[in-house]
Scaffold this motif. Structure first.
Motif, PDB file in Angstrom:
ATOM      1  N   VAL A 222       0.836  -1.205   0.000  1.00 45.77           N
ATOM      2  CA  VAL A 222       0.000   0.000   0.000  1.00 45.77           C
ATOM      3  C   VAL A 222       0.868   1.251   0.000  1.00 45.77           C
ATOM      4  O   VAL A 222       0.526   2.260  -0.645  1.00 45.77           O
ATOM      5  N   GLU A 223       1.995   1.216   0.671  1.00 46.87           N
ATOM      6  CA  GLU A 223       2.879   2.383   0.684  1.00 46.87           C
ATOM      7  C   GLU A 223       3.426   2.692  -0.710  1.00 46.87           C
ATOM      8  O   GLU A 223       3.651   3.855  -1.054  1.00 46.87           O
ATOM      9  N   ILE A 224       3.620   1.672  -1.523  1.00 46.64           N
ATOM     10  CA  ILE A 224       4.031   1.907  -2.913  1.00 46.64           C
ATOM     11  C   ILE A 224       2.945   2.670  -3.670  1.00 46.64           C
ATOM     12  O   ILE A 224       3.224   3.628  -4.409  1.00 46.64           O
ATOM     13  N   LEU A 225       1.708   2.272  -3.466  1.00 47.51           N
ATOM     14  CA  LEU A 225       0.598   2.948  -4.137  1.00 47.51           C
ATOM     15  C   LEU A 225       0.380   4.358  -3.578  1.00 47.51           C
ATOM     16  O   LEU A 225       0.018   5.279  -4.318  1.00 47.51           O
ATOM     17  N   LEU A 226       0.604   4.523  -2.281  1.00 40.31           N
ATOM     18  CA  LEU A 226       0.422   5.842  -1.682  1.00 40.31           C
ATOM     19  C   LEU A 226       1.442   6.851  -2.203  1.00 40.31           C
ATOM     20  O   LEU A 226       1.128   8.039  -2.339  1.00 40.31           O
ATOM     21  N   ARG A 227       2.633   6.398  -2.502  1.00 40.85           N
ATOM     22  CA  ARG A 227       3.648   7.299  -3.036  1.00 40.85           C
ATOM     23  C   ARG A 227       3.322   7.774  -4.440  1.00 40.85           C
ATOM     24  O   ARG A 227       3.729   8.868  -4.845  1.00 40.85           O
ATOM     25  N   ARG A 228       2.564   6.985  -5.166  1.00 40.04           N
ATOM     26  CA  ARG A 228       2.300   7.320  -6.571  1.00 40.04           C
ATOM     27  C   ARG A 228       0.936   7.965  -6.794  1.00 40.04           C
ATOM     28  O   ARG A 228       0.750   8.663  -7.788  1.00 40.04           O
ATOM     29  N   TYR A 229      -0.010   7.730  -5.912  1.00 40.15           N
ATOM     30  CA  TYR A 229      -1.372   8.239  -6.121  1.00 40.15           C
ATOM     31  C   TYR A 229      -1.753   9.129  -4.933  1.00 40.15           C
ATOM     32  O   TYR A 229      -2.002   8.624  -3.827  1.00 40.15           O
ATOM     33  N   PRO A 230      -1.818  10.442  -5.154  1.00 39.71           N
ATOM     34  CA  PRO A 230      -2.143  11.355  -4.047  1.00 39.71           C
ATOM     35  C   PRO A 230      -3.539  11.135  -3.478  1.00 39.71           C
ATOM     36  O   PRO A 230      -3.754  11.395  -2.287  1.00 39.71           O
ATOM     37  N   ILE A 231      -4.495  10.682  -4.284  1.00 39.34           N
ATOM     38  CA  ILE A 231      -5.853  10.500  -3.774  1.00 39.34           C
ATOM     39  C   ILE A 231      -5.904   9.376  -2.745  1.00 39.34           C
ATOM     40  O   ILE A 231      -6.612   9.458  -1.734  1.00 39.34           O
ATOM     41  N   LEU A 232      -5.127   8.309  -2.972  1.00 41.22           N
ATOM     42  CA  LEU A 232      -5.060   7.237  -1.976  1.00 41.22           C
ATOM     43  C   LEU A 232      -4.386   7.727  -0.700  1.00 41.22           C
ATOM     44  O   LEU A 232      -4.798   7.354   0.410  1.00 41.22           O
ATOM     45  N   ARG A 233      -3.377   8.566  -0.857  1.00 38.13           N
ATOM     46  CA  ARG A 233      -2.709   9.124   0.314  1.00 38.13           C
ATOM     47  C   ARG A 233      -3.660  10.025   1.094  1.00 38.13           C
ATOM     48  O   ARG A 233      -3.646  10.017   2.335  1.00 38.13           O
ATOM     49  N   ALA A 234      -4.506  10.774   0.396  1.00 43.31           N
ATOM     50  CA  ALA A 234      -5.483  11.634   1.073  1.00 43.31           C
ATOM     51  C   ALA A 234      -6.517  10.800   1.826  1.00 43.31           C
ATOM     52  O   ALA A 234      -6.921  11.157   2.942  1.00 43.31           O
ATOM     53  N   VAL A 235      -6.963   9.683   1.235  1.00 43.36           N
ATOM     54  CA  VAL A 235      -7.920   8.801   1.910  1.00 43.36           C
ATOM     55  C   VAL A 235      -7.293   8.195   3.158  1.00 43.36           C
ATOM     56  O   VAL A 235      -7.927   8.102   4.221  1.00 43.36           O
ATOM     57  N   ASP A 236      -6.041   7.774   3.045  1.00 44.37           N
ATOM     58  CA  ASP A 236      -5.354   7.191   4.197  1.00 44.37           C
ATOM     59  C   ASP A 236      -5.207   8.211   5.324  1.00 44.37           C
ATOM     60  O   ASP A 236      -5.426   7.885   6.500  1.00 44.37           O
ATOM     61  N   VAL A 237      -4.865   9.440   4.972  1.00 43.99           N
ATOM     62  CA  VAL A 237      -4.734  10.492   5.987  1.00 43.99           C
ATOM     63  C   VAL A 237      -6.084  10.784   6.642  1.00 43.99           C
ATOM     64  O   VAL A 237      -6.167  10.993   7.865  1.00 43.99           O
ATOM     65  N   ALA A 238      -7.166  10.786   5.846  1.00 45.39           N
ATOM     66  CA  ALA A 238      -8.498  11.050   6.398  1.00 45.39           C
ATOM     67  C   ALA A 238      -8.928   9.949   7.360  1.00 45.39           C
ATOM     68  O   ALA A 238      -9.528  10.218   8.408  1.00 45.39           O
ATOM     69  N   ILE A 239      -8.628   8.697   7.013  1.00 44.39           N
ATOM     70  CA  ILE A 239      -8.985   7.585   7.902  1.00 44.39           C
ATOM     71  C   ILE A 239      -8.203   7.666   9.202  1.00 44.39           C
ATOM     72  O   ILE A 239      -8.746   7.456  10.295  1.00 44.39           O
ATOM     73  N   VAL A 240      -6.915   7.974   9.110  1.00 45.88           N
ATOM     74  CA  VAL A 240      -6.087   8.067  10.318  1.00 45.88           C
ATOM     75  C   VAL A 240      -6.526   9.242  11.192  1.00 45.88           C
ATOM     76  O   VAL A 240      -6.538   9.145  12.426  1.00 45.88           O
ATOM     77  N   LYS A 241      -6.909  10.344  10.567  1.00 46.13           N
ATOM     78  CA  LYS A 241      -7.292  11.535  11.323  1.00 46.13           C
ATOM     79  C   LYS A 241      -8.548  11.301  12.133  1.00 46.13           C
ATOM     80  O   LYS A 241      -8.661  11.747  13.283  1.00 46.13           O
ATOM     81  N   ASN A 242      -9.542  10.635  11.565  1.00 52.01           N
ATOM     82  CA  ASN A 242     -10.810  10.342  12.262  1.00 52.01           C
ATOM     83  C   ASN A 242     -11.011   8.830  12.361  1.00 52.01           C
ATOM     84  O   ASN A 242     -12.075   8.306  12.037  1.00 52.01           O
ATOM     85  N   SER A 243      -9.975   8.134  12.790  1.00 54.10           N
ATOM     86  CA  SER A 243      -9.969   6.675  12.712  1.00 54.10           C
ATOM     87  C   SER A 243     -11.047   6.037  13.580  1.00 54.10           C
ATOM     88  O   SER A 243     -11.777   5.146  13.129  1.00 54.10           O
ATOM     89  N   LEU A 244     -11.176   6.471  14.822  1.00 56.33           N
ATOM     90  CA  LEU A 244     -12.146   5.840  15.718  1.00 56.33           C
ATOM     91  C   LEU A 244     -13.572   6.053  15.232  1.00 56.33           C
ATOM     92  O   LEU A 244     -14.390   5.118  15.207  1.00 56.33           O
ATOM     93  N   ARG A 245     -13.895   7.263  14.803  1.00 57.48           N
ATOM     94  CA  ARG A 245     -15.248   7.545  14.317  1.00 57.48           C
ATOM     95  C   ARG A 245     -15.547   6.774  13.044  1.00 57.48           C
ATOM     96  O   ARG A 245     -16.627   6.188  12.900  1.00 57.48           O
ATOM     97  N   VAL A 246     -14.595   6.755  12.119  1.00 56.36           N
ATOM     98  CA  VAL A 246     -14.814   6.047  10.847  1.00 56.36           C
ATOM     99  C   VAL A 246     -15.000   4.555  11.078  1.00 56.36           C
ATOM    100  O   VAL A 246     -15.914   3.920  10.524  1.00 56.36           O
ATOM    101  N   MET A 247     -14.159   3.965  11.909  1.00 56.03           N
ATOM    102  CA  MET A 247     -14.251   2.520  12.139  1.00 56.03           C
ATOM    103  C   MET A 247     -15.538   2.138  12.858  1.00 56.03           C
ATOM    104  O   MET A 247     -16.162   1.124  12.531  1.00 56.03           O
ATOM    105  N   MET A 248     -15.951   2.931  13.829  1.00 56.55           N
ATOM    106  CA  MET A 248     -17.196   2.612  14.541  1.00 56.55           C
ATOM    107  C   MET A 248     -18.404   2.729  13.627  1.00 56.55           C
ATOM    108  O   MET A 248     -19.321   1.893  13.680  1.00 56.55           O
TER     109      MET A 248
END
Length: 304
Positions: A222-248
């Protein structure tokens, strides 16, 4: 005689006074006339300007010169599109080469575990799509009969089975429903609580194992894909930022497979503590399934 002279002389004096008062008026009129003549000289001659404009030759417009910027813009846009296409193709070729190198250089353990996971996922899809869940229903029925015979051992075996099924992307809803059906028959009124708690423990263990499996096997991919595709990196950052709320919120949705969520959260940047804190969000859905299974057990017992 003097009175007569005075009478004749008075009109003469009045005439003289009138002439003397008339001279200032003439001067004022002369001054105003002079001012008006100056203003008329300052006013432009519109008729002369219109005549000059009509007599001047027509100006020819070069439409080719006016369309040149548009053609240049189109050419520049086409060049930019070609450059963008070349960059995308180079990036795709580079990504393919990087992924190929990644899979070649993986350890033997990762290759074996990945092969088992992909094989199990294919078997589960074939079972649900082609065979309409016939084999899984037969296995569940046999396992439930065995659980009804061995009460205490059945709880431990049920927890182990729930953990394994979660690892192999099998939806646990059917087994949670079956636990309410069986444990209500074995343990009576406390069967609902036994089924509910054992289902959550099995899900907790299986979810944790699935999280670490995804983190160990696929995070570097996934880190390989995150380095090449900014939209995937933005999704990953959004999940980490609100991780507990998103997962629940995603756990509360029973339509999303539980094993797939474990894998998604495992390959993201979510930490293990937040992942465990979001696990209790499955309890309302599990309680509903257990109660439904217990009610079905009571109805079956009444019909007998």
């Amino acid at each position: 005689m003097s009175r007569m002279e005075l009478s004749f002389s008075s009109p003469h004096r009045d005439h003289c006074s009138f002439s003397s008062t008339q001279s200032p008026l003439r001067e004022a009129l002369a001054d105003n006339t002079h001012i008006l003549e100056k203003e008329e000289k300052n006013i432009p001659n519109h008729h002369q300007g219109f005549t000059d404009m009509m007599s001047s030759p027509p100006v020819e417009t070069d439409f080719r010169s006016s369309s040149t910027p548009t053609n240049n813009t189109a050419i520049e846009t086409q060049d930019e599109l070609e450059k963008t296409t070349i960059v995308v193709e180079q990036r795709e070729v580079g990504l393919f080469h990087e992924l190929f190198t990644y899979f070649i250089n993986r350890s033997r353990t990762k290759k074996l575990v990945s092969f088992l996971i992909i094989t199990s996922l294919i078997l589960v899809l074939v079972e649900y799509i082609i065979y309409n869940n016939v084999h899984m229903s037969t296995f569940t029925s046999n396992f439930l009969d065995w659980m009804a015979l061995y009460g205490d051992i059945a709880v431990l075996s049920y927890i182990v089975m729930m953990s394994i099924l979660t690892l192999f992307f099998v939806p646990p809803s059917l087994f949670v429903f079956a636990s309410g059906f069986i444990f209500q028959d074995v343990y009576g009124k406390s069967g609902i609580m036994v089924a509910w708690v054992s289902s959550f423990i099995g899900t907790l263990i299986g979810g944790s194992l699935g999280f670490w499996r995804a983190r160990y096997l696929s995070r570097d991919l996934v880190e390989i894909l995150l380095r090449r595709y900014p939209i995937l990196r933005a999704v990953d950052v959004a999940i980490v930022k609100n991780s507990l709320r998103v997962m629940m919120l995603m756990r509360l949705n029973p339509l999303i497979p539980f094993g797939v969520l474990n894998y998604i959260f495992g390959i993201s940047g979510v930490d293990m503590v937040t992942f465990m804190l979001a696990m209790p969000a499955v309890l309302p859905w599990y309680l509903f399934l257990v109660c439904l299974g217990a009610v079905s057990s009571g109805m079956a017992y009444t019909s007998e």
